[in-house]
Design a protein around this motif. Structure first.
Motif, mmCIF file in Angstrom:
data_model
loop_
_atom_site.group_PDB
_atom_site.id
_atom_site.type_symbol
_atom_site.label_atom_id
_atom_site.label_comp_id
_atom_site.label_asym_id
_atom_site.label_seq_id
_atom_site.Cartn_x
_atom_site.Cartn_y
_atom_site.Cartn_z
ATOM 1 N N GLU A 154 -0.393 7.220 7.127
ATOM 2 C CA GLU A 154 -1.399 8.232 6.829
ATOM 3 C C GLU A 154 -1.050 9.524 7.541
ATOM 4 O O GLU A 154 -0.552 9.523 8.663
ATOM 5 C CB GLU A 154 -2.809 7.762 7.163
ATOM 6 C CG GLU A 154 -3.084 7.513 8.619
ATOM 7 C CD GLU A 154 -4.499 6.998 8.872
ATOM 8 O OE1 GLU A 154 -5.205 6.622 7.920
ATOM 9 O OE2 GLU A 154 -4.884 6.993 10.041
ATOM 10 N N PRO A 162 3.450 1.851 4.827
ATOM 11 C CA PRO A 162 2.354 2.742 4.428
ATOM 12 C C PRO A 162 1.811 3.515 5.634
ATOM 13 O O PRO A 162 1.449 2.939 6.648
ATOM 14 C CB PRO A 162 1.293 1.797 3.871
ATOM 15 C CG PRO A 162 2.026 0.550 3.524
ATOM 16 C CD PRO A 162 3.156 0.453 4.508
ATOM 17 N N LEU A 164 -2.620 1.068 7.905
ATOM 18 C CA LEU A 164 -1.721 2.217 7.786
ATOM 19 C C LEU A 164 -1.218 2.650 9.157
ATOM 20 O O LEU A 164 -1.921 2.517 10.157
ATOM 21 C CB LEU A 164 -2.438 3.393 7.124
ATOM 22 C CG LEU A 164 -2.975 3.156 5.717
ATOM 23 C CD1 LEU A 164 -3.870 4.313 5.282
ATOM 24 C CD2 LEU A 164 -1.824 2.967 4.733
ATOM 25 N N ARG A 171 1.285 17.136 -1.682
ATOM 26 C CA ARG A 171 1.360 15.667 -1.640
ATOM 27 C C ARG A 171 2.773 15.181 -1.973
ATOM 28 O O ARG A 171 3.307 14.291 -1.317
ATOM 29 C CB ARG A 171 0.370 15.044 -2.616
ATOM 30 C CG ARG A 171 -1.078 15.195 -2.226
ATOM 31 C CD ARG A 171 -2.008 14.562 -3.287
ATOM 32 N NE ARG A 171 -3.383 14.798 -2.978
ATOM 33 C CZ ARG A 171 -4.077 14.140 -2.059
ATOM 34 N NH1 ARG A 171 -3.504 13.184 -1.368
ATOM 35 N NH2 ARG A 171 -5.337 14.428 -1.834
ATOM 36 N N SER A 181 -2.709 13.590 7.920
ATOM 37 C CA SER A 181 -3.835 14.490 7.698
ATOM 38 C C SER A 181 -3.316 15.922 7.645
ATOM 39 O O SER A 181 -2.506 16.315 8.484
ATOM 40 C CB SER A 181 -4.836 14.335 8.844
ATOM 41 O OG SER A 181 -5.867 15.272 8.727
ATOM 42 N N ARG A 221 5.355 13.028 0.498
ATOM 43 C CA ARG A 221 5.919 11.736 0.071
ATOM 44 C C ARG A 221 7.439 11.785 -0.053
ATOM 45 O O ARG A 221 8.126 10.828 0.305
ATOM 46 C CB ARG A 221 5.259 11.296 -1.225
ATOM 47 C CG ARG A 221 3.813 10.874 -0.995
ATOM 48 C CD ARG A 221 3.177 10.227 -2.218
ATOM 49 N NE ARG A 221 1.896 9.646 -1.835
ATOM 50 C CZ ARG A 221 0.717 10.189 -2.120
ATOM 51 N NH1 ARG A 221 0.645 11.304 -2.814
ATOM 52 N NH2 ARG A 221 -0.396 9.601 -1.734
ATOM 53 N N TYR A 249 -4.708 12.830 3.707
ATOM 54 C CA TYR A 249 -6.024 13.447 3.788
ATOM 55 C C TYR A 249 -5.810 14.950 3.847
ATOM 56 O O TYR A 249 -5.233 15.456 4.815
ATOM 57 C CB TYR A 249 -6.772 12.979 5.035
ATOM 58 C CG TYR A 249 -6.968 11.488 5.092
ATOM 59 C CD1 TYR A 249 -8.030 10.895 4.434
ATOM 60 C CD2 TYR A 249 -6.077 10.676 5.778
ATOM 61 C CE1 TYR A 249 -8.216 9.517 4.475
ATOM 62 C CE2 TYR A 249 -6.247 9.303 5.821
ATOM 63 C CZ TYR A 249 -7.322 8.733 5.174
ATOM 64 O OH TYR A 249 -7.481 7.372 5.204
ATOM 65 N N LYS A 275 0.837 -1.197 0.000
ATOM 66 C CA LYS A 275 0.000 0.000 0.000
ATOM 67 C C LYS A 275 0.870 1.244 0.000
ATOM 68 O O LYS A 275 1.976 1.241 0.519
ATOM 69 C CB LYS A 275 -0.851 0.051 1.270
ATOM 70 C CG LYS A 275 -2.084 -0.758 1.250
ATOM 71 C CD LYS A 275 -2.822 -0.501 2.540
ATOM 72 C CE LYS A 275 -4.274 -0.804 2.400
ATOM 73 N NZ LYS A 275 -5.002 -0.556 3.631
ATOM 74 N N SER A 276 0.349 2.321 -0.550
ATOM 75 C CA SER A 276 1.091 3.585 -0.519
ATOM 76 C C SER A 276 0.579 4.445 0.635
ATOM 77 O O SER A 276 -0.407 4.123 1.284
ATOM 78 C CB SER A 276 0.939 4.315 -1.851
ATOM 79 O OG SER A 276 -0.399 4.671 -2.053
ATOM 80 N N HIS A 277 1.260 5.547 0.847
ATOM 81 C CA HIS A 277 0.854 6.472 1.904
ATOM 82 C C HIS A 277 -0.485 7.105 1.547
ATOM 83 O O HIS A 277 -0.781 7.347 0.388
ATOM 84 C CB HIS A 277 1.902 7.575 2.073
ATOM 85 C CG HIS A 277 3.266 7.048 2.364
ATOM 86 N ND1 HIS A 277 3.559 6.241 3.438
ATOM 87 C CD2 HIS A 277 4.439 7.209 1.712
ATOM 88 C CE1 HIS A 277 4.833 5.945 3.440
ATOM 89 N NE2 HIS A 277 5.395 6.524 2.395
ATOM 90 N N LYS A 278 -1.276 7.371 2.567
ATOM 91 C CA LYS A 278 -2.579 8.008 2.383
ATOM 92 C C LYS A 278 -2.523 9.399 3.003
ATOM 93 O O LYS A 278 -2.182 9.562 4.174
ATOM 94 C CB LYS A 278 -3.669 7.167 3.060
ATOM 95 C CG LYS A 278 -5.048 7.733 2.934
ATOM 96 C CD LYS A 278 -5.570 7.604 1.533
ATOM 97 C CE LYS A 278 -6.997 8.115 1.484
ATOM 98 N NZ LYS A 278 -7.485 8.292 0.167
ATOM 99 N N THR A 287 -7.187 -0.024 8.649
ATOM 100 C CA THR A 287 -6.650 0.474 7.377
ATOM 101 C C THR A 287 -5.325 -0.164 6.982
ATOM 102 O O THR A 287 -4.929 -0.112 5.823
ATOM 103 C CB THR A 287 -6.430 1.998 7.432
ATOM 104 O OG1 THR A 287 -5.396 2.280 8.391
ATOM 105 C CG2 THR A 287 -7.710 2.731 7.789
#
Length: 164
Positions: free
Chosen positions: A42, A40, A95, A25, A44, A29, A7, A2-5, A93
């Motif tokens: 997250e 991965p 994450l 973004r 915000s 990253r 928000y 999974k990649s970073h999320k 998740t």
């Protein structure tokens, strides 16, 4: 994997609309990658104005003043040594929640004008700065911690194609 999320939200519609969210973004990253964050995660991000960040600063830091960026880490990490335990991963998740970043669009515009560069360049610096805080870096004194953090900021921005 999974990649970073990320928000990203605005405190109100249109706030900071001149800021390049793709660059935001990209910088998050880039900073995570430069620091060896291979899990991965997250993050915000809230884009607000001086009044909004002042309220958050007052509520969470007892400082009744606007500021450019606030960082609220959710992990206890050491600078340059990304090794969180497996228990911090959100089971729903998959994450690792790193924390929250709050940016003042007003401060970004003012500081960009004062330093003679674009608002996007100022935002990029503040985002990298804040991600480093989420990863355990600090700069509360003029000692080695601050020098290390400043060196990492410069290196990451250079790597991202945004040198001083």
């Amino acid at each position: 994997m999974k990649s970073h999320k990320l928000y990203i939200r605005r405190a109100r519609p249109g706030l900071g609309k001149a800021l390049d969210v793709r660059l935001l973004r990209y910088c998050v990253r880039k900073a995570l990658g430069a620091e060896g964050v291979d899990r991965p995660c997250e993050v915000s991000v809230l884009i607000t104005d001086d009044a909004g960040i002042r309220e958050i600063n007052r509520e969470f830091r007892d400082k009744d003043a606007p500021t450019d960026v606030l960082s609220f880490p959710m992990q206890m990490l050491s600078p340059g040594d990304f090794k969180p335990g497996l228990t911090e991963v959100d089971p729903e998740t998959g994450l690792l929640p790193l924390g929250d970043i709050v940016l003042s669009a007003d401060r970004i515009a003012d500081q960009a004008a004062r330093f003679g560069h674009s608002a996007d360049r100022e935002m990029a610096y503040l985002v990298v700065h804040s991600v480093l805080h989420l990863l355990g870096y600090d700069h509360m004194d003029e000692g080695p911690d601050k020098r290390l953090m400043r060196a990492r900021e410069k290196a990451i921005l250079r790597e991202a194609g945004l040198p001083e």
